[in-house]
Write an enzyme that holds these catalytic residues in place. Structure first.
Site, mmCIF file in Angstrom:
data_model
loop_
_atom_site.group_PDB
_atom_site.id
_atom_site.type_symbol
_atom_site.label_atom_id
_atom_site.label_comp_id
_atom_site.label_asym_id
_atom_site.label_seq_id
_atom_site.Cartn_x
_atom_site.Cartn_y
_atom_site.Cartn_z
ATOM 1 N N GLU A 1 -1.427 0.029 -16.647
ATOM 2 C CA GLU A 1 -0.103 0.559 -16.978
ATOM 3 C C GLU A 1 0.879 -0.603 -17.136
ATOM 4 O OE1 GLU A 1 0.695 3.319 -13.818
ATOM 5 O OE2 GLU A 1 -1.075 4.499 -14.287
ATOM 6 N N GLY B 1 -1.953 -5.584 -12.406
ATOM 7 C CA GLY B 1 -1.593 -4.317 -13.015
ATOM 8 C C GLY B 1 -2.303 -3.188 -12.300
ATOM 9 N N TYR B 2 -1.900 -1.991 -12.630
ATOM 10 C CA TYR B 2 -2.388 -0.793 -11.946
ATOM 11 C C TYR B 2 -3.171 0.081 -12.903
ATOM 12 C CZ TYR B 2 0.219 -2.595 -8.180
ATOM 13 O OH TYR B 2 0.641 -3.443 -7.190
ATOM 14 N N LEU B 3 -4.404 0.385 -12.508
ATOM 15 C CA LEU B 3 -5.258 1.298 -13.260
ATOM 16 C C LEU B 3 -4.954 2.732 -12.891
ATOM 17 C CD1 LEU B 3 -8.612 -0.642 -12.870
ATOM 18 C CD2 LEU B 3 -7.273 -0.374 -14.974
#
Length: 158
Positions: A82, A28-30
């Site tokens: 996200e 996932g993307y921070l």
């Protein structure tokens, strides 16, 4: 400086079959911005990494990767990243003495299979496996960070 040079291709699902077991990845993307992304990745609960990637310039970009505790990665994936997360099984294939990674996506990107090869220079030649399809290195829709914003399952035309 840590520099990643890679080419990315679609995989012909009629010609490719995994020869070994794969590893399940959750990532996932921070943070996602035009000039960088910050990613968290957990590999089947056995290892985890925090990765920072810069903006692509041709086939190259800065990539910095750091091991982190699996528990921290799981917490970030579950509570801070996200949505949607990227879920995929990664297979490794050796062709012509070169390592290829083949990602079979699940979840909202189900149906997508991508192969990547890392190179030491943008002009480096390599043997193309028979199962390799169209190159998508220059199509940002196929970047994992973009697939988490606009999943493959929602595209009107691939």
């Amino acid at each position: 400086m840590a520099l990643e040079i890679e080419r990315k291709f679609l995989v012909d699902r009629d010609l490719w079959r995994p020869r070994h077991d794969g590893t399940f990845y959750r990532q996932g993307y921070l943070s996602r911005a035009e000039d960088r992304v910050v990613r968290v990745r957990a590999l089947a609960g056995r290892a985890a990494f925090l990765t920072i990637k810069g903006r692509s310039a041709g086939l190259s970009r800065i990539e910095l990767e750091y091991p982190i505790p699996v528990e921290d990665a799981e917490l970030m994936l579950d509570r801070l990243c996200e949505r949607p997360l990227i879920e995929k099984t990664r297979y490794e294939e050796t062709v012509g003495g070169r390592l290829w990674t083949v990602d079979v996506f699940q979840g909202e990107n189900d149906g997508l299979i991508l192969a990547e090869i890392e190179l030491s220079s943008e002009s480096e030649s390599f043997e193309r496996p028979a199962w390799l399809g169209r190159e998508v290195s220059d199509d940002p829709r196929y970047f994992n960070s973009e697939l988490s914003k606009q999943p493959f399952g929602y595209w009107k035309t691939p």
